[in-house]
Enzyme design. Sequence first.
Site, PDB file in Angstrom:
ATOM      1  N   ALA A  30      -6.639  19.388  56.142  1.00  0.00           N
ATOM      2  CA  ALA A  30      -5.521  20.346  56.010  1.00  0.00           C
ATOM      3  C   ALA A  30      -4.386  19.636  55.260  1.00  0.00           C
ATOM      4  O   ALA A  30      -3.248  19.589  55.728  1.00  0.00           O
ATOM      5  CB  ALA A  30      -5.076  20.871  57.368  1.00  0.00           C
ATOM      6  N   LEU A  31      -4.742  19.078  54.130  1.00  0.00           N
ATOM      7  CA  LEU A  31      -3.838  18.174  53.410  1.00  0.00           C
ATOM      8  C   LEU A  31      -2.617  18.906  52.862  1.00  0.00           C
ATOM      9  O   LEU A  31      -2.720  20.021  52.351  1.00  0.00           O
ATOM     10  CB  LEU A  31      -4.594  17.491  52.268  1.00  0.00           C
ATOM     11  CG  LEU A  31      -5.834  16.695  52.701  1.00  0.00           C
ATOM     12  CD1 LEU A  31      -6.511  16.073  51.487  1.00  0.00           C
ATOM     13  CD2 LEU A  31      -5.491  15.625  53.732  1.00  0.00           C
ATOM     14  N   HIS A  35       0.530  14.113  53.005  1.00  0.00           N
ATOM     15  CA  HIS A  35      -0.660  13.296  52.748  1.00  0.00           C
ATOM     16  C   HIS A  35      -0.668  12.807  51.295  1.00  0.00           C
ATOM     17  O   HIS A  35      -1.044  11.666  51.015  1.00  0.00           O
ATOM     18  CB  HIS A  35      -1.936  14.111  52.993  1.00  0.00           C
ATOM     19  CG  HIS A  35      -2.112  14.579  54.410  1.00  0.00           C
ATOM     20  ND1 HIS A  35      -1.960  15.896  54.784  1.00  0.00           N
ATOM     21  CD2 HIS A  35      -2.425  13.892  55.532  1.00  0.00           C
ATOM     22  CE1 HIS A  35      -2.185  16.002  56.084  1.00  0.00           C
ATOM     23  NE2 HIS A  35      -2.456  14.812  56.565  1.00  0.00           N
ATOM     24  N   GLN A  59      -9.206  12.675  70.100  1.00  0.00           N
ATOM     25  CA  GLN A  59      -7.743  12.620  70.254  1.00  0.00           C
ATOM     26  C   GLN A  59      -7.146  13.962  70.667  1.00  0.00           C
ATOM     27  O   GLN A  59      -5.931  14.094  70.730  1.00  0.00           O
ATOM     28  CB  GLN A  59      -7.085  12.069  68.999  1.00  0.00           C
ATOM     29  CG  GLN A  59      -7.133  12.951  67.771  1.00  0.00           C
ATOM     30  CD  GLN A  59      -6.623  12.210  66.547  1.00  0.00           C
ATOM     31  OE1 GLN A  59      -7.329  11.392  65.961  1.00  0.00           O
ATOM     32  NE2 GLN A  59      -5.404  12.483  66.117  1.00  0.00           N
ATOM     33  N   GLY A 145       1.826   8.132  57.971  1.00  0.00           N
ATOM     34  CA  GLY A 145       3.129   8.772  57.864  1.00  0.00           C
ATOM     35  C   GLY A 145       4.029   8.399  59.032  1.00  0.00           C
ATOM     36  O   GLY A 145       3.567   8.266  60.175  1.00  0.00           O
ATOM     37  N   SER A 183       3.700  19.325  58.238  1.00  0.00           N
ATOM     38  CA  SER A 183       2.668  19.058  59.232  1.00  0.00           C
ATOM     39  C   SER A 183       1.577  20.112  59.064  1.00  0.00           C
ATOM     40  O   SER A 183       1.877  21.262  58.731  1.00  0.00           O
ATOM     41  CB  SER A 183       3.277  19.178  60.633  1.00  0.00           C
ATOM     42  OG  SER A 183       2.245  19.342  61.589  1.00  0.00           O
ATOM     43  N   ARG A 185       0.174  21.517  61.325  1.00  0.00           N
ATOM     44  CA  ARG A 185       0.410  22.540  62.350  1.00  0.00           C
ATOM     45  C   ARG A 185       1.412  23.602  61.904  1.00  0.00           C
ATOM     46  O   ARG A 185       1.486  24.675  62.512  1.00  0.00           O
ATOM     47  CB  ARG A 185       0.948  21.898  63.633  1.00  0.00           C
ATOM     48  CG  ARG A 185      -0.097  21.145  64.373  1.00  0.00           C
ATOM     49  CD  ARG A 185       0.485  20.375  65.518  1.00  0.00           C
ATOM     50  NE  ARG A 185      -0.442  19.352  65.953  1.00  0.00           N
ATOM     51  CZ  ARG A 185      -1.415  19.544  66.827  1.00  0.00           C
ATOM     52  NH1 ARG A 185      -1.547  20.710  67.404  1.00  0.00           N
ATOM     53  NH2 ARG A 185      -2.244  18.585  67.150  1.00  0.00           N
TER      54      ARG A 185
HETATM   55  O1  PAF Z   1      -2.525  11.276  61.846  1.00  0.00           O
HETATM   56  C1  PAF Z   1      -3.678  11.749  61.822  1.00  0.00           C
HETATM   57  O2  PAF Z   1      -3.998  12.650  61.028  1.00  0.00           O
HETATM   58  C2  PAF Z   1      -4.729  11.230  62.799  1.00  0.00           C
HETATM   59  O3  PAF Z   1      -4.179  10.939  64.030  1.00  0.00           O
HETATM   60  C3  PAF Z   1      -5.521  10.046  62.236  1.00  0.00           C
HETATM   61  C4  PAF Z   1      -4.645   8.826  62.025  1.00  0.00           C
HETATM   62  C5  PAF Z   1      -6.200  10.435  60.948  1.00  0.00           C
HETATM   63  C6  PAF Z   1      -6.610   9.641  63.239  1.00  0.00           C
HETATM   64  O4  PAF Z   1      -7.497  10.683  63.470  1.00  0.00           O
END
Ligand code: PAF
Length: 276
Positions: A30-31, A35, A59, A145, A183, A185
């Site tokens: 979802a760049l 990014h 995570q 970031g 973000s 999100r």
């Molecule tokens: O920041 C993120 O997008 C994630 O936490 C990462 C560092 C790619 C690890 O999955």
Amino acid sequence: MQIVRESKDLEIARAEWADYRVAFVPTMGALHDGHLALIARAKDQAQRVVVSIFVNPLQFNDPADLDRYPRQEEEDLAKLREAGCDLAWLPIASEFYPDGFATTIHVSGVSDRWEGEHRPGHFDGVATVVAKLFVDVAPDVALFGEKDFQQLAVIRRMSADLGLGVDIVGVPTVRDEDGLALSSRNALLSTDERERAVALPQALEAAREAIAGGASVAEALRSAKQSLIDAGFLKIDYFALVDDATLEPLEAMEEGSRLIAAASIGDVRLIDNLAV
Ligand code: PAF
């Protein structure tokens, strides 16, 4: 740009670059421009740039959050080509975490408060995936970031503790014109929520000005929280002044103070931070 999904192919590509300095940008896809700023910085730092896209199940403490995390592989790959990425690493979940995978990395102290408290297990998942990605990619430098400020501190601690030999570079947060931190999100916000979300960077900025101007930290934090409630944020998980390496809370401004905040608007949880 090479697109690699299997670790044996990554190994071959990486062996061909043995003489190059390699920069790595881990992502969950979802760049957005944040990014792309990491990739631009990576290109300045190394001769080859690897970007991973992997929505890491470890995570996400909330399965619903994992399900609705935006996924847009074709669009992301087009952005990576355009940005000059040399290799996109898209691990296959079943190969990355094979049956029986049983290792977790826990970084004590810096992981424990704030996001760690509100998203139990989150930083264990981040530390574990990042360590594993580092092993696969074997980068010289990796870029993260500053928007996920606690994550950056956790990764710095882990890399130093494990002697991973990867330089960790933090890149300043990229913001929309009105100040909202970019973000993945943000795509989940309604138009109305998006308009009101700007209260978060505004509250951080107001608190920074107040604290830098000599106001009491407790009073600056109280007034920042109130401004979020007034803007329609329903839940404030934390709004705090912390030490930027240990993430321990501070009652007065010191060198390396950072304001950090997490709050929800509708059912979208946003985080942001600002150096004081
Ligand atoms: O920041 C993120 O997008 C994630 O936490 C990462 C560092 C790619 C690890 O999955």
